[in-house]
Design a protein around this motif. Structure first.
Motif, PDB file in Angstrom:
ATOM      1  N   LYS A 139       0.841  -1.188   0.000  1.00  7.66           N
ATOM      2  CA  LYS A 139       0.000   0.000   0.000  1.00  7.66           C
ATOM      3  C   LYS A 139       0.881   1.245   0.000  1.00  7.66           C
ATOM      4  CE  LYS A 139      -3.625   2.348   2.718  1.00  7.66           C
ATOM      5  NZ  LYS A 139      -4.406   2.324   3.983  1.00  7.66           N
ATOM      6  N   THR A 140       0.556   2.192  -0.867  1.00  6.02           N
ATOM      7  CA  THR A 140       1.309   3.441  -0.921  1.00  6.02           C
ATOM      8  C   THR A 140       0.682   4.467   0.023  1.00  6.02           C
ATOM      9  OG1 THR A 140       0.012   4.470  -2.687  1.00  6.02           O
ATOM     10  CG2 THR A 140       1.786   2.964  -3.352  1.00  6.02           C
ATOM     11  N   ALA A 141       1.378   5.583   0.184  1.00  2.00           N
ATOM     12  CA  ALA A 141       0.884   6.635   1.071  1.00  2.00           C
ATOM     13  C   ALA A 141      -0.432   7.219   0.589  1.00  2.00           C
ATOM     14  CB  ALA A 141       1.942   7.738   1.197  1.00  2.00           C
ATOM     15  N   SER A 142      -0.674   7.159  -0.711  1.00  4.27           N
ATOM     16  CA  SER A 142      -1.908   7.726  -1.265  1.00  4.27           C
ATOM     17  C   SER A 142      -3.125   6.841  -1.037  1.00  4.27           C
ATOM     18  CB  SER A 142      -1.740   7.959  -2.770  1.00  4.27           C
ATOM     19  OG  SER A 142      -1.698   6.715  -3.465  1.00  4.27           O
ATOM     20  N   GLY A 143      -2.858   5.566  -0.691  1.00  6.97           N
ATOM     21  CA  GLY A 143      -3.964   4.622  -0.520  1.00  6.97           C
ATOM     22  C   GLY A 143      -4.096   3.628  -1.648  1.00  6.97           C
TER      23      GLY A 143
END
Length: 286
Positions: A147-151
């Motif tokens: 999962k990335t920081a953006s979601g």
């Protein structure tokens, strides 16, 4: 303002359905900017009754698909009323403006359609959020999914080779897009083996995900609505508002964008000043 536009376009589309028929049924795989082959003139004397029936069924499908009525979640009785209104328009000199309510009935119809569309959209978003929350809760338990920081959730199947694409690049891809239940809503296939996209010209989840792999790489993207189409529908209603989208994507090639066209007026000077300087302006006969 947007809801007014939606309702107005819905009514206008009923009138313009014939004009929309050709692009709706255009052959898949025809590149953007190119014209699909046009149908040959038809000899009406050779058309059978069965063919006529099928043509009008298809025409009705076009109206229902493109007029925005599908998004209203109509009941069977309401669909019958729309059909009755169309029949009235075709067979009688009277219409809704001649009925009780007078000319103001058109505004009432628009107001109702706006409210109905907004309610259906809101209800759909709530339903999709419930589905998505459970889906992502399960993904959080999968050690292969990151999962990335953006979601954005993603799973790299094959990392690919070489440099990863930049936002300014154009990628050639193969892909399959599905909902969380596995239903396919779009994909490349035999008629359209690959598709070119500017990396910064797609939904945010794709823009971010494409930059995680190189040429030949394969990635599975799990895109929440906020990184997809948000709380609006897309694809002519094929993608409900608030939908989580799943894409299996392969980068076939990465290309730099074409160079900008040379400009005869790179400084943006006015036509008057260009003439004073002895240079032809756009549209001049020099």
């Amino acid at each position: 303002m947007q809801t007014n536009l939606r309702a107005t376009c819905a009514v206008a589309s009923l009138v313009a359905a014939a004009a929309l028929f050709t692009p709706l049924l255009a052959q898949p795989g025809v590149p953007s900017g190119m014209t699909a082959p046009q149908p040959a003139p038809m000899d009406l004397s050779k058309v059978t009754p069965e063919e006529v029936k099928s043509y009008f069924t298809a025409y009705g499908w076009v109206i229902g698909q493109r007029a925005g009525v599908k998004a209203l979640a109509l009941t069977s009785a309401e669909i019958d009323e729309i059909a009755a209104g169309m029949k009235l328009a075709m067979t009688s000199g009277t219409g809704p403006t001649d009925m009780p309510g007078g000319p103001d009935v058109a505004m009432k119809v628009q107001s109702y359609l706006e409210a109905r569309n907004d309610k259906v959209t809101a209800d759909t978003v709530v339903k999709q959020k419930e589905i998505s929350d459970k889906y992502f809760a399960d993904l959080d338990k999968n050690p292969n999914v990151k999962k990335t920081a953006s979601g954005l959730y993603y799973e790299i199947v094959t990392p690919g080779t070489g440099d990863k694409p930049k936002t300014t690049d154009i990628v050639t891809v193969k892909y399959k897009g599905t909902f969380v239940d596995g239903k396919v809503f779009d994909q490349t296939d035999d008629s359209r083996p690959t598709q070119d996209f500017p990396v910064d010209g797609v939904i945010p989840g794709w823009t971010e995900g494409l930059q995680l792999i190189g040429k030949g790489g394969k990635i599975k993207l799990y895109i929440p609505a906020k990184l997809g189409y948000g709380d609006r529908d897309a694809g002519g209603g094929a993608i409900p508002p608030g939908s989580t989208l799943v894409f299996e994507t392969e980068i076939v090639d990465i290309k730099a964008p074409p160079p900008p066209s040379p400009s005869a007026n790179p400084m943006g000077l006015s036509p008057e000043l260009l003439q004073q300087l002895g240079q032809p302006s756009a549209g001049s006969s020099k």
